[in-house]
Design a protein around this motif. Structure first.
Motif, PDB file in Angstrom:
ATOM      1  N   MET A   1       0.846  -1.193   0.000  1.00  0.00           N
ATOM      2  CA  MET A   1       0.000   0.000   0.000  1.00  0.00           C
ATOM      3  C   MET A   1       0.885   1.247   0.000  1.00  0.00           C
ATOM      4  O   MET A   1       1.892   1.304   0.698  1.00  0.00           O
ATOM      5  N   ASN A   2       0.501   2.247  -0.776  1.00  0.00           N
ATOM      6  CA  ASN A   2       1.200   3.534  -0.772  1.00  0.00           C
ATOM      7  C   ASN A   2       0.642   4.391   0.365  1.00  0.00           C
ATOM      8  O   ASN A   2      -0.551   4.725   0.367  1.00  0.00           O
ATOM      9  N   ILE A   3       1.492   4.708   1.307  1.00  0.00           N
ATOM     10  CA  ILE A   3       1.079   5.471   2.480  1.00  0.00           C
ATOM     11  C   ILE A   3       1.898   6.753   2.561  1.00  0.00           C
ATOM     12  O   ILE A   3       3.131   6.725   2.450  1.00  0.00           O
ATOM     13  N   VAL A   4       1.217   7.868   2.748  1.00  0.00           N
ATOM     14  CA  VAL A   4       1.892   9.144   2.990  1.00  0.00           C
ATOM     15  C   VAL A   4       1.529   9.598   4.397  1.00  0.00           C
ATOM     16  O   VAL A   4       0.355   9.638   4.762  1.00  0.00           O
ATOM     17  N   ILE A   5       2.557   9.925   5.164  1.00  0.00           N
ATOM     18  CA  ILE A   5       2.360  10.347   6.551  1.00  0.00           C
ATOM     19  C   ILE A   5       2.918  11.749   6.721  1.00  0.00           C
ATOM     20  O   ILE A   5       4.079  12.011   6.399  1.00  0.00           O
ATOM     21  N   LEU A   6       2.083  12.645   7.218  1.00  0.00           N
ATOM     22  CA  LEU A   6       2.501  14.002   7.547  1.00  0.00           C
ATOM     23  C   LEU A   6       2.614  14.101   9.063  1.00  0.00           C
ATOM     24  O   LEU A   6       1.666  13.770   9.776  1.00  0.00           O
ATOM     25  N   ALA A 164      -1.005   8.207  -3.246  1.00  0.00           N
ATOM     26  CA  ALA A 164      -1.340   7.680  -1.926  1.00  0.00           C
ATOM     27  C   ALA A 164      -2.657   6.903  -1.934  1.00  0.00           C
ATOM     28  O   ALA A 164      -3.632   7.318  -2.552  1.00  0.00           O
ATOM     29  N   GLU A 165      -2.636   5.795  -1.223  1.00  0.00           N
ATOM     30  CA  GLU A 165      -3.861   5.037  -0.945  1.00  0.00           C
ATOM     31  C   GLU A 165      -4.331   5.293   0.485  1.00  0.00           C
ATOM     32  O   GLU A 165      -5.504   5.096   0.805  1.00  0.00           O
ATOM     33  N   LEU A 166      -3.416   5.728   1.326  1.00  0.00           N
ATOM     34  CA  LEU A 166      -3.721   6.071   2.716  1.00  0.00           C
ATOM     35  C   LEU A 166      -2.896   7.288   3.085  1.00  0.00           C
ATOM     36  O   LEU A 166      -1.686   7.325   2.835  1.00  0.00           O
ATOM     37  N   PHE A 167      -3.560   8.285   3.661  1.00  0.00           N
ATOM     38  CA  PHE A 167      -2.879   9.494   4.123  1.00  0.00           C
ATOM     39  C   PHE A 167      -3.163   9.658   5.603  1.00  0.00           C
ATOM     40  O   PHE A 167      -4.316   9.604   6.036  1.00  0.00           O
ATOM     41  N   ALA A 168      -2.106   9.870   6.378  1.00  0.00           N
ATOM     42  CA  ALA A 168      -2.252  10.074   7.813  1.00  0.00           C
ATOM     43  C   ALA A 168      -1.568  11.366   8.224  1.00  0.00           C
ATOM     44  O   ALA A 168      -0.441  11.656   7.783  1.00  0.00           O
ATOM     45  N   ALA A 169      -2.235  12.152   9.058  1.00  0.00           N
ATOM     46  CA  ALA A 169      -1.634  13.339   9.662  1.00  0.00           C
ATOM     47  C   ALA A 169      -1.498  13.071  11.152  1.00  0.00           C
ATOM     48  O   ALA A 169      -2.469  12.712  11.816  1.00  0.00           O
ATOM     49  N   ILE A 170      -0.298  13.242  11.667  1.00  0.00           N
ATOM     50  CA  ILE A 170       0.001  12.897  13.058  1.00  0.00           C
ATOM     51  C   ILE A 170       0.580  14.117  13.768  1.00  0.00           C
ATOM     52  O   ILE A 170       1.608  14.664  13.357  1.00  0.00           O
ATOM     53  N   THR A 193      -8.215   8.774   4.520  1.00  0.00           N
ATOM     54  CA  THR A 193      -7.478   9.741   5.331  1.00  0.00           C
ATOM     55  C   THR A 193      -7.776   9.537   6.812  1.00  0.00           C
ATOM     56  O   THR A 193      -8.912   9.257   7.196  1.00  0.00           O
ATOM     57  N   ILE A 194      -6.743   9.681   7.626  1.00  0.00           N
ATOM     58  CA  ILE A 194      -6.890   9.523   9.073  1.00  0.00           C
ATOM     59  C   ILE A 194      -6.037  10.555   9.791  1.00  0.00           C
ATOM     60  O   ILE A 194      -4.928  10.869   9.353  1.00  0.00           O
ATOM     61  N   GLU A 195      -6.592  11.088  10.862  1.00  0.00           N
ATOM     62  CA  GLU A 195      -5.851  12.031  11.710  1.00  0.00           C
ATOM     63  C   GLU A 195      -5.615  11.393  13.068  1.00  0.00           C
ATOM     64  O   GLU A 195      -6.548  10.899  13.702  1.00  0.00           O
ATOM     65  N   LEU A 196      -4.363  11.418  13.512  1.00  0.00           N
ATOM     66  CA  LEU A 196      -3.986  10.934  14.836  1.00  0.00           C
ATOM     67  C   LEU A 196      -3.444  12.130  15.604  1.00  0.00           C
ATOM     68  O   LEU A 196      -2.391  12.660  15.262  1.00  0.00           O
ATOM     69  N   ASN A 197      -4.175  12.543  16.638  1.00  0.00           N
ATOM     70  CA  ASN A 197      -3.829  13.793  17.303  1.00  0.00           C
ATOM     71  C   ASN A 197      -4.278  13.765  18.749  1.00  0.00           C
ATOM     72  O   ASN A 197      -5.265  13.100  19.092  1.00  0.00           O
ATOM     73  N   LEU A 198      -3.579  14.511  19.579  1.00  0.00           N
ATOM     74  CA  LEU A 198      -3.974  14.624  20.978  1.00  0.00           C
ATOM     75  C   LEU A 198      -5.340  15.293  21.089  1.00  0.00           C
ATOM     76  O   LEU A 198      -6.209  14.854  21.848  1.00  0.00           O
ATOM     77  N   ASP A 208     -11.447  11.171   6.974  1.00  0.00           N
ATOM     78  CA  ASP A 208     -12.386  10.052   7.056  1.00  0.00           C
ATOM     79  C   ASP A 208     -12.487   9.514   8.475  1.00  0.00           C
ATOM     80  O   ASP A 208     -13.540   9.042   8.906  1.00  0.00           O
ATOM     81  N   GLU A 209     -11.381   9.574   9.188  1.00  0.00           N
ATOM     82  CA  GLU A 209     -11.322   9.017  10.542  1.00  0.00           C
ATOM     83  C   GLU A 209     -10.406   9.871  11.389  1.00  0.00           C
ATOM     84  O   GLU A 209      -9.421  10.417  10.902  1.00  0.00           O
ATOM     85  N   ALA A 210     -10.731   9.982  12.670  1.00  0.00           N
ATOM     86  CA  ALA A 210      -9.883  10.724  13.599  1.00  0.00           C
ATOM     87  C   ALA A 210      -9.767   9.940  14.897  1.00  0.00           C
ATOM     88  O   ALA A 210     -10.754   9.412  15.407  1.00  0.00           O
TER      89      ALA A 210
END
Length: 228
Positions: A1-6, A164-170, A193-198, A208-210
């Motif tokens: 899978m192509n994943i881009v992480i910011l 990208a097939e999956l993008f995550a912002a952390i 797209t997914i956000e991982l954050n405090l 799409d998801e947080a």
């Protein structure tokens, strides 16, 4: 899978590094305009160098945390092609085991000649009178992208986002462009797209998801699920 992480300042906060901007608008008790703009550097280069010398010392003393190490594990999984793009100017991703990290806002570990564009490893202490190793002019500045300047390697980032097939912002605030717009660019080509954050960022509703919580808990759990 192509994943881009910011990644943003939140991923390094648990390593003891201050997030970029506090609620009062200051960064380490300095006005952003004074230490993170070309105008601020022209007005008081000695102040700006002292500021980044302190940031460099703190970054070198910090240690990668479980979130940095988890992303390196994900990058090492042959089933995934992982591009890590960071807004951070520390090198904790690399020291945590990641490779080929795109530092879109530059880094504390390199110096830049404002006259000829030459880059070299930054010493612990930099000063306005430091000569460039190539052209000898006293035009040394931190290799940091300040407000009003164009982030580095934007063409590479755009290509990665298109694939990208999956993008995550952390650990990002969602307040600084162009990085804050990456989620739409990835989504436009079909990426989940997914956000991982405090806490919720200003762009949370676009994802799409947080998931909420400390990066050192969220990121390893997310990576474990991806690796299986």
């Amino acid at each position: 899978m192509n994943i881009v992480i910011l990644t943003g300042a939140g991923i390094s906060a648990e390593s003891g590094l201050a997030t970029f901007r506090a609620a009062d608008g200051l960064w380490e008790e300095h006005r952003i305009e004074d230490v993170a703009t070309p105008e601020g550097f022209r007005a008081d280069p000695a102040l700006v160098h002292r500021f980044y010398n302190e940031r460099r010392a703190k970054a070198r003393a910090a240690r990668p945390n479980a979130a940095h190490e988890a992303l390196a594990r994900l990058q090492g999984d042959p089933r995934h092609r992982v591009t890590i793009v960071t807004q951070n100017v520390d090198d904790l991703h690399e020291r945590g085991g990641a490779s080929a990290v795109i530092h879109m806002h530059g880094g504390l570990e390199t110096a830049l000649c404002a006259a000829c564009g030459h880059r070299w490893p930054a010493p612990a202490e930099m000063a306005p009178a430091d000569p460039c190793p190539r052209c000898a002019r006293p035009a040394t500045r931190p290799d940091i992208v300040w407000f009003g300047e164009i982030p580095y390697r934007m063409d590479e980032i755009a290509e990665a986002l298109e694939a990208a097939e999956l993008f995550a912002a952390i650990g990002t605030s969602g307040n600084v462009y162009p990085a804050a717009g990456f989620v739409e660019l990835a989504a436009a080509t079909g990426a989940r797209t997914i956000e991982l954050n405090l806490d919720a960022s200003s762009r949370s509703s676009v994802f799409d998801e947080a998931r909420r919580g400390p990066a050192t808990q969220l990121v390893p759990d997310w990576v474990d699920a991806l690796i299986g």
